[in-house]
Design an enzyme around this catalytic site. Structure first.
Site, short mmCIF file in Angstrom:
data_model
loop_
_atom_site.label_atom_id
_atom_site.label_comp_id
_atom_site.label_asym_id
_atom_site.label_seq_id
_atom_site.Cartn_x
_atom_site.Cartn_y
_atom_site.Cartn_z
N GLU A 40 0.85 -1.19 0.00
CA GLU A 40 0.00 0.00 0.00
C GLU A 40 0.88 1.25 0.00
O GLU A 40 1.98 1.27 0.56
CB GLU A 40 -0.87 -0.01 1.27
CG GLU A 40 -1.82 1.18 1.38
CD GLU A 40 -2.60 1.18 2.68
OE1 GLU A 40 -3.69 1.78 2.71
OE2 GLU A 40 -2.13 0.59 3.68
N LYS A 112 -9.64 1.78 -2.54
CA LYS A 112 -9.88 1.19 -1.22
C LYS A 112 -11.29 1.49 -0.74
O LYS A 112 -11.72 2.65 -0.68
CB LYS A 112 -8.84 1.75 -0.25
CG LYS A 112 -8.84 1.14 1.14
CD LYS A 112 -7.70 1.76 1.94
CE LYS A 112 -7.58 1.19 3.33
NZ LYS A 112 -6.44 1.83 4.07
N CYS A 153 -5.26 -3.13 2.70
CA CYS A 153 -5.03 -2.89 4.12
C CYS A 153 -6.28 -3.06 4.99
O CYS A 153 -6.67 -4.19 5.29
CB CYS A 153 -4.40 -1.51 4.31
SG CYS A 153 -3.52 -1.31 5.88
#
Length: 276
Positions: A40, A112, A153
């Site tokens: 990330e 995300k 994440c």
């Protein structure tokens, strides 16, 4: 298929981060890998929002993305850039992952979905949504590793996303991250193993590690987990490049032994109606 996993200590200088990524592309290709996975925020790790804002540009203008695309084309290597900080057309920021094919073409992107807004017992406070906009859809893409499901994440904590990805055909789940040390030590491995087991899929999780130039510390321990939940790679705390073989036969075997995908059912939830 041999996959390469990059664990890095990204900093506040996109040009320096680009050098790390480009070197990893060429080293991975030289070692016989078919695809490289990066963490990330591969282009920029900077909690100073004002300073970072000066370096974040639209994906079409991002020099790190351009450098990795050219390196992928030159090396003939597929690359999953775990994510880059990019500026959207509406001026807000996106935490966006990219899949690049061996010709250097963009074949998938993913913003995300779940943003990290938490206050930790260690005193760390994070408000990703203060600058970043969440994505709206999940994404799978065919790659040399198999059908790849994309996540980033904090997404790791939301099992429904991985159920949707495996229902859409994902055989491998990518979970690039910059996990904090407290949450990493407590939850990183157990969550990654759970996602692999419940989806009967490989999990490849490239991570940031170490103390960064902006002062934050990340957990590292990039992992690869097989569909049975066995950890086949743990990179510890040092930055570097590691390799692992992703064997589709392992996926077929596990899914035949315990066919969890075939057994999934939609479950209606009924609230009790109490007599008055």
């Amino acid at each position: 298929m041999k996959a390469a996993v990059l664990q890095m200590t990204g900093g506040i200088d996109p040009a320096a981060n680009a050098q790390t990524l480009v070197a990893a592309v060429h080293d991975a290709a030289a070692a016989g890998a078919r695809m490289l996975f990066t963490p990330e925020m591969s282009n920029l790790i900077d909690r100073d929002r004002a300073r970072a804002g000066e370096a974040i540009v639209a994906e079409q203008a991002d020099p790190v993305l351009a450098a990795v695309r050219e390196a992928a084309r030159a090396a003939g290597l597929w690359v999953h850039i775990g994510s880059l900080a990019v500026r959207r057309g509406d001026g807000r920021l996106a935490n966006r992952g990219f899949v690049i094919d061996a010709a250097g073409e963009l074949v998938a992107r993913y913003d995300k979905l779940h943003l990290f807004d938490v206050d930790l017992p260690s005193g760390e406070s994070w408000r990703e949504s203060a600058a970043y906009a969440p994505g709206e859809t999940a994404q799978v893409v065919a790659t040399p590793m198999g059908v790849l499901g994309l996540s980033i994440c904090y997404d790791l904590r939301f099992a429904a996303l991985y159920a949707a990805l495996s229902e859409a055909g994902a055989q491998v789940l990518a979970v690039p991250a910059a996990f904090t040390r407290p949450t990493g030590a407590a939850h990183w491995q157990v969550l990654l193993r759970a996602r692999a087991i419940e989806s009967a899929a490989w999990v490849i999780a490239a991570a940031q590690t170490g103390v960064h130039a902006d002062g934050r510390a990340t957990y590292g321990h990039s992992l690869v987990v097989d569909p049975w939940g066995e950890v086949v790679l743990d990179m510890g705390g040092a930055p570097g490049l590691a390799f692992v073989d992703i064997d589709d036969a392992r996926t077929v075997d596990v899914r035949a032994r315990i066919p969890v995908l075939a057994h999934r059912r939609a479950i209606p939830v009924v609230a009790p109606v109490l007599a008055r």
